[in-house]
Design an enzyme around this catalytic site. Structure first.
Site, PDB file in Angstrom:
ATOM      1  N   ALA A   1       0.833  -1.206   0.000  1.00  0.00           N
ATOM      2  CA  ALA A   1       0.000   0.000   0.000  1.00  0.00           C
ATOM      3  C   ALA A   1       0.864   1.251   0.000  1.00  0.00           C
ATOM      4  CB  ALA A   1      -0.933  -0.006   1.202  1.00  0.00           C
TER       5      ALA A   1
ATOM      6  N   HIS B   1      -9.343 -10.937   3.775  1.00  0.00           N
ATOM      7  CA  HIS B   1      -9.964 -10.314   2.612  1.00  0.00           C
ATOM      8  C   HIS B   1     -11.477 -10.513   2.586  1.00  0.00           C
ATOM      9  CE1 HIS B   1      -6.039 -10.286  -0.012  1.00  0.00           C
ATOM     10  NE2 HIS B   1      -5.952  -9.537   1.069  1.00  0.00           N
TER      11      HIS B   1
ATOM     12  N   LYS C   1      -4.517  -9.226  -4.421  1.00  0.00           N
ATOM     13  CA  LYS C   1      -4.548 -10.627  -4.829  1.00  0.00           C
ATOM     14  C   LYS C   1      -3.813 -11.474  -3.793  1.00  0.00           C
ATOM     15  CE  LYS C   1      -0.143 -10.846  -5.556  1.00  0.00           C
ATOM     16  NZ  LYS C   1       0.689 -11.789  -4.760  1.00  0.00           N
TER      17      LYS C   1
ATOM     18  N   ASP D   1       1.034 -16.398  -3.566  1.00  0.00           N
ATOM     19  CA  ASP D   1       1.811 -15.166  -3.642  1.00  0.00           C
ATOM     20  C   ASP D   1       2.266 -14.816  -5.050  1.00  0.00           C
ATOM     21  OD1 ASP D   1       3.005 -12.900  -2.395  1.00  0.00           O
ATOM     22  OD2 ASP D   1       4.958 -13.869  -2.554  1.00  0.00           O
TER      23      ASP D   1
ATOM     24  N   ARG E   1      -5.015  -0.782  12.337  1.00  0.00           N
ATOM     25  CA  ARG E   1      -5.536  -1.286  13.609  1.00  0.00           C
ATOM     26  C   ARG E   1      -5.073  -0.431  14.771  1.00  0.00           C
ATOM     27  NH1 ARG E   1      -3.610  -7.381  13.061  1.00  0.00           N
ATOM     28  NH2 ARG E   1      -1.882  -6.235  12.117  1.00  0.00           N
TER      29      ARG E   1
ATOM     30  N   LEU F   1      -4.860  -6.086   3.164  1.00  0.00           N
ATOM     31  CA  LEU F   1      -4.732  -6.889   4.384  1.00  0.00           C
ATOM     32  C   LEU F   1      -4.247  -8.296   4.050  1.00  0.00           C
ATOM     33  CD1 LEU F   1      -8.103  -5.825   6.052  1.00  0.00           C
ATOM     34  CD2 LEU F   1      -5.811  -4.904   6.513  1.00  0.00           C
TER      35      LEU F   1
END
Length: 331
Positions: A16, A80, A98, A179, A38, A75
């Site tokens: 991100a 997800h 993804k 991944d 969080r 996340l």
């Protein structure tokens, strides 16, 4: 004046802060209104770094913000499904990292929740948005390399010593297929323009890494006797390659999944000659943000609504094949 999509960022993961947030700010159509984590300290730091007005210490606060039209969710994989559904119920459009889910059942629930709420859901395969993909599809469709026969894809890297990495947590959706294997798998679906019929996969499941697949190799069968031969890994030498083979030639893409500008070149081999293609360079993360906003504003998607479900069905079938050591049919 270009219409702006107002984004909220749900989490401060490296993908991100390092790629997606700068890209949204660089895009023509996006503006980041808020970021959440969080803990308020982390989101406040990210907000200060990017000049974002609002920082929240919970995802719930972000979803309640009326100034946010769409959310980006980076996340861990196992979170997800929950947060995509909650974002949909809050009326937010969603770009989710993804792989979109842990399995196809979760993906179905997510797609249905977004359909019910009338919001756009997209899976963040940024490489699909690079202009090079359209050029590859045009060359294949032109018949320059003849009839499409086979695709070979690889994506490996070595991060095995970082045993605290969330990619090595089985319950969190860790492993090389989730991944990086997802890249050649989704690329084959895109370039073949068809859905796979069966998979046969061999994998290295490592007890040192919570028994996730640290390396996987396999064959994905497509209609007409065509196939994808792929390998992926998180405990192997760094490399990427995509090769598209036809009856009259082949296309070699040295950096198929992370290319931006000078590294976006590829090569077309036909008739004993090689043609170097230098496609239009672009930051695929920026392109992704603009394409997503266009879909929100127009209601026209760049890829089918069910695509995340089909992606997850293929990935979970590959894992199933590797665990059972057998061919798995998708028909």
């Amino acid at each position: 004046m270009t219409q702006k999509l107002r984004w909220g960022i749900m989490g401060c993961a490296q993908i991100a802060t390092g790629s997606v947030m700068p890209a949204i700010q660089e895009s023509e159509t996006g503006v980041i209104r808020a970021v959440a984590s969080r803990g308020l300290a982390k989101s406040s730091a990210a907000a200060a770094e990017f000049g974002i007005e609002k920082a929240y210490g919970s995802y719930e606060e972000l979803l309640a913000d009326p100034d946010v039209d769409a959310v980006y969710i980076p996340l861990p994989n196992h979170l997800h499904c929950e947060w995509v559904i909650r974002a949909a119920e809050a009326g937010k459009h969603i770009l989710c990292e993804k792989p979109i889910a842990l399995n196809s059942r979760e993906a179905v629930d997510m797609v249905e929740a977004c359909r019910k709420s009338g919001v756009i859901l997209a899976e963040a395969y940024m490489y699909r948005h690079h202009p090079r993909i359209a050029e590859l599809q045009e060359i294949i469709a032109s018949g320059e390399i003849g009839e499409l026969r086979s695709i070979r894809g690889t994506f490996t890297y070595n991060d095995a010593t970082d045993t605290s990495n969330i990619r090595f947590k089985s319950a969190w959706g860790g492993g090389s297929l989730y991944d990086v294997g997802c890249y050649p798998l989704t690329a084959a679906r895109l370039l073949f323009g068809a859905e796979p019929e069966a998979v046969t996969v061999q994998a290295l499941f490592s007890p040192e890494h919570d028994n996730v697949d640290m390396m996987a190799s396999g064959l994905v069968e497509f209609p007409g006797g065509r196939g994808l031969i792929f390998d992926c890994g998180m405990w192997a030498y760094n490399r990427q390659l995509l090769e598209v083979l036809g009856t009259e030639g082949r296309i070699e893409i040295p950096m198929p999944f992370n290319a931006r500008f000078d590294d976006a070149e590829f090569f077309v081999h036909t008739g004993g000659e090689t043609r170097r293609v230098e496609p239009t360079g672009a930051n695929p993360y920026v392109q992704q943000a603009d394409h997503f906003a266009a879909a929100v504003f127009s209601g026209k998607r760049w890829i089918a609504e069910e695509d995340p479900v089909l992606n997850m069905r293929l990935i979970e079938s590959c894992l199933d094949s590797a665990r059972k050591r057998e061919r798995i049919s998708l028909l």
